[in-house]
Design a protein around this motif. Structure first.
Motif, PDB file in Angstrom:
ATOM      1  N   THR A 192     139.418  48.478  27.914  1.00  0.00           N
ATOM      2  CA  THR A 192     138.899  49.691  28.547  1.00  0.00           C
ATOM      3  C   THR A 192     139.853  50.124  29.653  1.00  0.00           C
ATOM      4  OG1 THR A 192     136.572  49.304  28.072  1.00  0.00           O
ATOM      5  CG2 THR A 192     137.061  50.594  30.037  1.00  0.00           C
ATOM      6  N   VAL A 193     140.083  51.410  29.765  1.00  0.00           N
ATOM      7  CA  VAL A 193     140.912  51.959  30.842  1.00  0.00           C
ATOM      8  C   VAL A 193     140.067  52.952  31.636  1.00  0.00           C
ATOM      9  CG1 VAL A 193     142.970  53.280  31.456  1.00  0.00           C
ATOM     10  CG2 VAL A 193     143.041  51.679  29.523  1.00  0.00           C
ATOM     11  N   LEU A 194     139.917  52.696  32.928  1.00  0.00           N
ATOM     12  CA  LEU A 194     139.212  53.594  33.834  1.00  0.00           C
ATOM     13  C   LEU A 194     140.228  54.341  34.680  1.00  0.00           C
ATOM     14  CD1 LEU A 194     136.351  51.261  35.166  1.00  0.00           C
ATOM     15  CD2 LEU A 194     136.309  52.771  33.172  1.00  0.00           C
ATOM     16  N   GLY A 195     140.254  55.653  34.581  1.00  0.00           N
ATOM     17  CA  GLY A 195     141.201  56.463  35.333  1.00  0.00           C
ATOM     18  C   GLY A 195     142.303  56.969  34.428  1.00  0.00           C
TER      19      GLY A 195
ATOM     20  N   THR B 269     138.895  51.945  24.832  1.00  0.00           N
ATOM     21  CA  THR B 269     137.876  52.850  25.345  1.00  0.00           C
ATOM     22  C   THR B 269     138.359  53.398  26.686  1.00  0.00           C
ATOM     23  OG1 THR B 269     136.101  51.622  24.266  1.00  0.00           O
ATOM     24  CG2 THR B 269     135.478  53.045  26.105  1.00  0.00           C
ATOM     25  N   VAL B 270     138.150  54.682  26.900  1.00  0.00           N
ATOM     26  CA  VAL B 270     138.620  55.298  28.144  1.00  0.00           C
ATOM     27  C   VAL B 270     137.477  56.031  28.825  1.00  0.00           C
ATOM     28  CG1 VAL B 270     140.979  55.537  27.302  1.00  0.00           C
ATOM     29  CG2 VAL B 270     139.380  57.424  26.966  1.00  0.00           C
ATOM     30  N   TRP B 271     137.601  56.156  30.134  1.00  0.00           N
ATOM     31  CA  TRP B 271     136.655  56.946  30.917  1.00  0.00           C
ATOM     32  C   TRP B 271     137.414  57.604  32.052  1.00  0.00           C
ATOM     33  CZ3 TRP B 271     135.418  57.409  35.982  1.00  0.00           C
ATOM     34  CH2 TRP B 271     134.304  58.192  36.293  1.00  0.00           C
TER      35      TRP B 271
ATOM     36  N   CYS C 247     142.876  52.123  37.058  1.00  0.00           N
ATOM     37  CA  CYS C 247     144.049  52.805  37.601  1.00  0.00           C
ATOM     38  C   CYS C 247     143.576  54.105  38.253  1.00  0.00           C
ATOM     39  CB  CYS C 247     145.072  53.080  36.500  1.00  0.00           C
ATOM     40  SG  CYS C 247     146.656  53.705  37.110  1.00  0.00           S
ATOM     41  N   LEU C 248     143.107  53.987  39.492  1.00  0.00           N
ATOM     42  CA  LEU C 248     142.553  55.122  40.210  1.00  0.00           C
ATOM     43  C   LEU C 248     143.434  55.505  41.403  1.00  0.00           C
ATOM     44  CD1 LEU C 248     138.765  54.164  40.136  1.00  0.00           C
ATOM     45  CD2 LEU C 248     140.029  55.604  38.551  1.00  0.00           C
TER      46      LEU C 248
END
Length: 293
Positions: free
Chosen positions: A9-12, A32-34, A68-69
């Motif tokens: 999962t990748v956030l950002g 999965t990404v968000w 990665c925000l």
């Protein structure tokens, strides 16, 4: 499940986040990404990514979650929600920050039941997924070992140690070197421009100087670690006389003198402290002091 089938999962999904997700997809990892702005996920969806409708669903989909925000505050704001369950999740935070923030985040994640690695990306987005990209990581080694094969999808995965603050600390140390080298080159370029020499003409010579100086680092590092600054090349007081030329030339040419004067001031302080007869790495004693305190 093969190592290339580990769900991620990748956030950002800024420029770097999208590059990370693309690299996982290219390597065959179900990804999965968000992102807070869903439109940024459209291209990745076309590449095969699954777009989660919530952070909770995104976390549940991945065996490991890459964050990665913008900054650590954004990470806490996103995940510090009673509806977000971090129990038994594995978080790899590649958000830029400082070592204190990294250590605090590791403690906070552990209190929420998560396994946590902190990291730093030493690369630009276009190099992610190649050997040109280095990913620095720190935190519990068992967590790194369990997911190293996934992290190596992004580039050269380098484990620094159990202290979760080490990756950020290495990152900032590297940035310090990067900007110092570039600023020194810009200072020299500004000086030469007064004589009609353009930056392109100076660049090969500057590159040669930078490469030559880099060769000194291992020997100087040994002197620092041993605390022995015996002179093998030149004494600091000799180097300081050459620094005078740098300051004087800048003044005569009418270019900025802040950087030359800073370099000379630090050498002068070390000489005043009795280190004039030692070699240049003795300046580590000045760099190790907080003059503002």
């Amino acid at each position: 499940m093969s190592k290339n089938e580990t769900p991620v999962t990748v956030l950002g999904l800024g420029l770097m986040g999208r590059a990370l997700a693309s690299a996982f997809l290219a390597a065959g990892h179900p990804t999965t990404v968000w992102n807070r702005t869903p439109a940024k996920a459209e291209q990745l969806a076309g590449e095969g990514a699954m777009v989660a409708s919530s952070v909770g669903k995104a976390l549940a989909a991945g065996a490991v979650t890459i964050i990665c925000l913008t900054d650590y505050r954004a990470v806490r704001e996103l995940l510090d929600d009673p509806e977000v369950d971090l129990t038994d999740t594995t978080l790899v935070n590649l958000t830029s920050g400082n070592s204190t923030q990294a250590r605090d985040a590791a403690l906070w994640a552990a209190q929420r039941g998560a396994r946590y690695l902190d990291g730093a990306i030493m690369a630009i987005p276009s190099t992610i997924g190649t050997a040109e990209a280095t990913i620095l990581l720190s935190g519990p080694q068992p967590v790194f070992d369990a997911h190293q094969h996934v992290l190596e999808t992004l580039g050269v995965s380098t484990y620094l140690g159990a202290d979760p603050g080490l990756a950020s600390l290495y990152d900032v140390a590297g940035l310090t070197m990067m900007w110092s080298v570039l600023n020194a080159w810009l200072q020299g370029t500004a000086m030469l421009r007064t004589a009609g020499v353009d930056a392109t003409t100076f660049a090969p010579f500057a590159r040669q100087i930078a490469a030559g100086v880099a060769e000194w680092i291992p020997g100087y590092a040994a002197q620092i670690d041993q605390g022995d600054y015996s002179v093998t090349v030149a004494a600091l007081e000799t180097e300081a006389r050459a620094m005078d030329h740098m300051v004087e030339e800048s003044e005569l040419l009418g270019v900025n003198t802040e950087l030359p004067k800073l370099i000379k001031a630090m050498a002068d302080r070390a000489i005043a402290a009795g280190h004039g007869g030692e070699q240049y790495p003795v300046l580590i004693e000045e760099f190790g002091r907080n003059r503002a305190s």
